[in-house]
Design an enzyme around this catalytic site. Structure first.
Site, mmCIF file in Angstrom:
data_model
loop_
_atom_site.group_PDB
_atom_site.id
_atom_site.type_symbol
_atom_site.label_atom_id
_atom_site.label_comp_id
_atom_site.label_asym_id
_atom_site.label_seq_id
_atom_site.Cartn_x
_atom_site.Cartn_y
_atom_site.Cartn_z
ATOM 1 N N GLY A 9 -76.597 -7.566 -63.608
ATOM 2 C CA GLY A 9 -77.367 -7.465 -62.336
ATOM 3 C C GLY A 9 -76.498 -6.440 -61.722
ATOM 4 O O GLY A 9 -76.204 -5.553 -62.495
ATOM 5 N N ILE A 11 -73.516 -6.764 -59.860
ATOM 6 C CA ILE A 11 -72.114 -6.739 -59.922
ATOM 7 C C ILE A 11 -71.946 -6.204 -61.471
ATOM 8 O O ILE A 11 -70.910 -5.380 -61.472
ATOM 9 C CB ILE A 11 -71.431 -8.105 -59.659
ATOM 10 C CG1 ILE A 11 -71.296 -8.264 -58.102
ATOM 11 C CG2 ILE A 11 -70.180 -8.290 -60.406
ATOM 12 C CD1 ILE A 11 -70.035 -7.502 -57.517
ATOM 13 N N ASN A 103 -67.999 -16.266 -59.520
ATOM 14 C CA ASN A 103 -67.357 -17.207 -58.447
ATOM 15 C C ASN A 103 -67.450 -18.526 -59.153
ATOM 16 O O ASN A 103 -67.865 -18.859 -60.397
ATOM 17 C CB ASN A 103 -68.427 -17.430 -57.448
ATOM 18 C CG ASN A 103 -68.215 -16.077 -56.510
ATOM 19 O OD1 ASN A 103 -67.362 -15.430 -56.282
ATOM 20 N ND2 ASN A 103 -69.622 -15.788 -55.776
ATOM 21 N N LYS A 185 -60.281 -17.902 -54.048
ATOM 22 C CA LYS A 185 -61.497 -17.100 -53.989
ATOM 23 C C LYS A 185 -62.403 -18.240 -53.721
ATOM 24 O O LYS A 185 -63.508 -18.120 -52.791
ATOM 25 C CB LYS A 185 -61.594 -16.495 -55.294
ATOM 26 C CG LYS A 185 -63.238 -15.903 -55.317
ATOM 27 C CD LYS A 185 -63.230 -14.572 -54.394
ATOM 28 C CE LYS A 185 -64.624 -14.284 -54.044
ATOM 29 N NZ LYS A 185 -65.421 -13.873 -55.112
ATOM 30 N N ASN A 203 -71.660 -10.687 -43.896
ATOM 31 C CA ASN A 203 -70.149 -11.370 -43.669
ATOM 32 C C ASN A 203 -69.795 -11.038 -42.413
ATOM 33 O O ASN A 203 -68.943 -11.687 -41.544
ATOM 34 C CB ASN A 203 -69.446 -10.926 -44.690
ATOM 35 C CG ASN A 203 -69.871 -11.482 -46.008
ATOM 36 O OD1 ASN A 203 -70.547 -12.279 -46.087
ATOM 37 N ND2 ASN A 203 -69.086 -10.933 -47.027
ATOM 38 N N SER A 256 -73.399 -13.332 -51.727
ATOM 39 C CA SER A 256 -74.110 -13.660 -52.930
ATOM 40 C C SER A 256 -75.219 -14.798 -52.580
ATOM 41 O O SER A 256 -76.057 -14.775 -53.302
ATOM 42 C CB SER A 256 -73.264 -13.612 -54.101
ATOM 43 O OG SER A 256 -72.285 -14.769 -53.930
ATOM 44 N N GLU A 268 -75.374 -20.546 -56.131
ATOM 45 C CA GLU A 268 -74.129 -21.135 -56.869
ATOM 46 C C GLU A 268 -73.417 -22.194 -55.997
ATOM 47 O O GLU A 268 -72.193 -22.672 -56.110
ATOM 48 C CB GLU A 268 -72.970 -20.179 -57.082
ATOM 49 C CG GLU A 268 -73.609 -19.326 -57.979
ATOM 50 C CD GLU A 268 -72.733 -18.124 -58.605
ATOM 51 O OE1 GLU A 268 -72.240 -17.943 -59.732
ATOM 52 O OE2 GLU A 268 -72.230 -17.422 -57.659
HETATM 53 O O1 PAF Z 1 -69.844 -14.430 -53.086
HETATM 54 C C1 PAF Z 1 -69.644 -13.330 -52.439
HETATM 55 O O2 PAF Z 1 -70.671 -12.698 -51.716
HETATM 56 C C2 PAF Z 1 -68.426 -12.569 -52.356
HETATM 57 O O3 PAF Z 1 -67.765 -13.522 -53.307
HETATM 58 C C3 PAF Z 1 -67.611 -12.341 -51.023
HETATM 59 C C4 PAF Z 1 -66.126 -12.308 -51.274
HETATM 60 C C5 PAF Z 1 -67.854 -13.879 -50.142
HETATM 61 C C6 PAF Z 1 -68.195 -11.520 -50.064
HETATM 62 O O4 PAF Z 1 -69.136 -11.521 -49.753
#
Ligand code: PAF
Length: 328
Positions: A9, A11, A103, A185, A203, A256, A268
């Site tokens: 996709g 990424i 993730n 993370k 964000n 995401s 997720e």
């Molecule tokens: O999942 C995401 O989008 C990324 O891991 C993060 C670092 C939160 C940035 O948007």
């Protein structure tokens, strides 16, 4: 090096496209159409913070079409990881390593078990990417990629591919504490992702809002108690500050989970907040803020998934999946 990206996709295509610019790499993108058909017909267009390129690339919808690889990179959502890994089992059986860039918690062990190998590496990424239209991906944030493995035998290969990612232009480093990296993370994701997803804010907009910053702090503090109880060494001394700093640094990112909600895809939340709540229960640690955001995200998600899941193939257990893929 021959590389296959399964789950190409936004990424996956971004990593694949940038890696394909290296002289000694051949990259094949495996993913879904219409994106994959567009890449096959017109090439991949990369825009944004990593530069602008138009790249002719091999692309296919089936990993089974690929006959040779040194490295299989999986960039699917967490819940599709095992299925994606099994689709490339013939390549791994012939000697390829697997690198999971995603993730969430626990996927390395699931893949190692499903494929019957420990040639499994893990990476976290703070890159942001959006797929604007089929065949075009925009890099929206240029954050750190950290690569490691639970399995010591893989350390030399970890160093080799870290050098390759660096040569391609990524901000990357290897780690001998990948569990700490993944948890660090995950704390960022448990703070930022549900808050951005529930409010519909980028964000940066989340970061600028004092109340939302307060919510991120509570979410991360609860999860940090679990990390402490598990005795895991994080890669930051101050996870709250790190989460807030990531929100600020990736300000333009639509996280995401918000992208998934907007696209009516499964999120997720289970592999992030759900795991934190589950471990909290096991360890006797309360996670009320995480429980609240979990319930809200699940409620929104379930509204659109109810219809699509009726049509989808039922989820299989790992042993059923192995059987389905390996039985002729
Ligand atoms: O999942 C995401 O989008 C990324 O891991 C993060 C670092 C939160 C940035 O948007």
């Amino acid at each position: 090096m021959k590389i296959v990206i399964v789950g190409s996709g936004a990424i996956g295509s971004l990593y694949g496209g940038i890696l394909s610019r290296l002289e000694d790499t051949e990259v094949t993108l495996v993913g879904r159409s219409p994106h994959i058909t567009a890449v096959e017909e017109r090439g991949l267009t990369l825009l944004g913070v990593m530069g602008e390129y138009h790249l002719d690339m091999c692309a296919t919808e089936k990993a089974a079409d690929v006959t040779e690889a040194d490295l299989v990179i999986i960039t699917t959502k967490t819940y599709d990881t095992v299925q994606a890994a099994l689709s490339a089992k013939h390549l791994v059986d012939a000697g390829a390593y697997v690198l999971l860039i995603q993730n969430g918690l626990g996927t390395e062990e699931q893949v190692a078990e499903a494929l019957g190998t420990t040639r499994v590496l893990r990476a976290t990424t703070c890159m942001g990417a959006l797929q604007n239209e089929p065949g075009t991906v925009e890099a929206t944030g240029c954050g750190l990629t950290e690569i490691g493995s639970h399995y010591e035998d893989n350390f030399a290969f970890v160093e080799k591919i870290t050098d390759m990612f660096k040569a391609a232009g990524f901000d990357v480093r290897s780690s001998d504490n990948i569990q700490g990296v993944v948890w660090t993370k995950t704390l960022v994701n448990c703070g930022i992702n549900p808050v951005g997803a529930l409010t519909g804010l980028s964000n940066g907009e989340v970061y600028k809002n004092q109340e939302l910053r307060g919510l991120i702090i509570r979410l991360v503090e609860e999860a940090t108690k679990i990390v402490e109880a598990l005795g895991i060494e994080l890669t930051t001394e101050d996870p709250v500050r790190y989460a807030l700093g990531t929100a600020k640094a990736t300000g333009d990112n639509i996280n995401s989970m918000l992208q998934d909600l907007r696209a009516h895809k499964r999120t997720e939340i289970d592999a992030i907040t759900g795991e934190i709540i589950r471990l909290g229960k096991e360890l006797g640690i309360e996670t009320p803020s995480n429980e609240s955001v979990y319930a809200l995200v699940k409620a929104i998600e379930s509204q659109y998934l109810a219809e699509t899941e009726k049509k989808a193939t039922p989820t299989m257990k790992i042993d059923e999946l192995v059987k389905a893929v390996t039985t002729p």
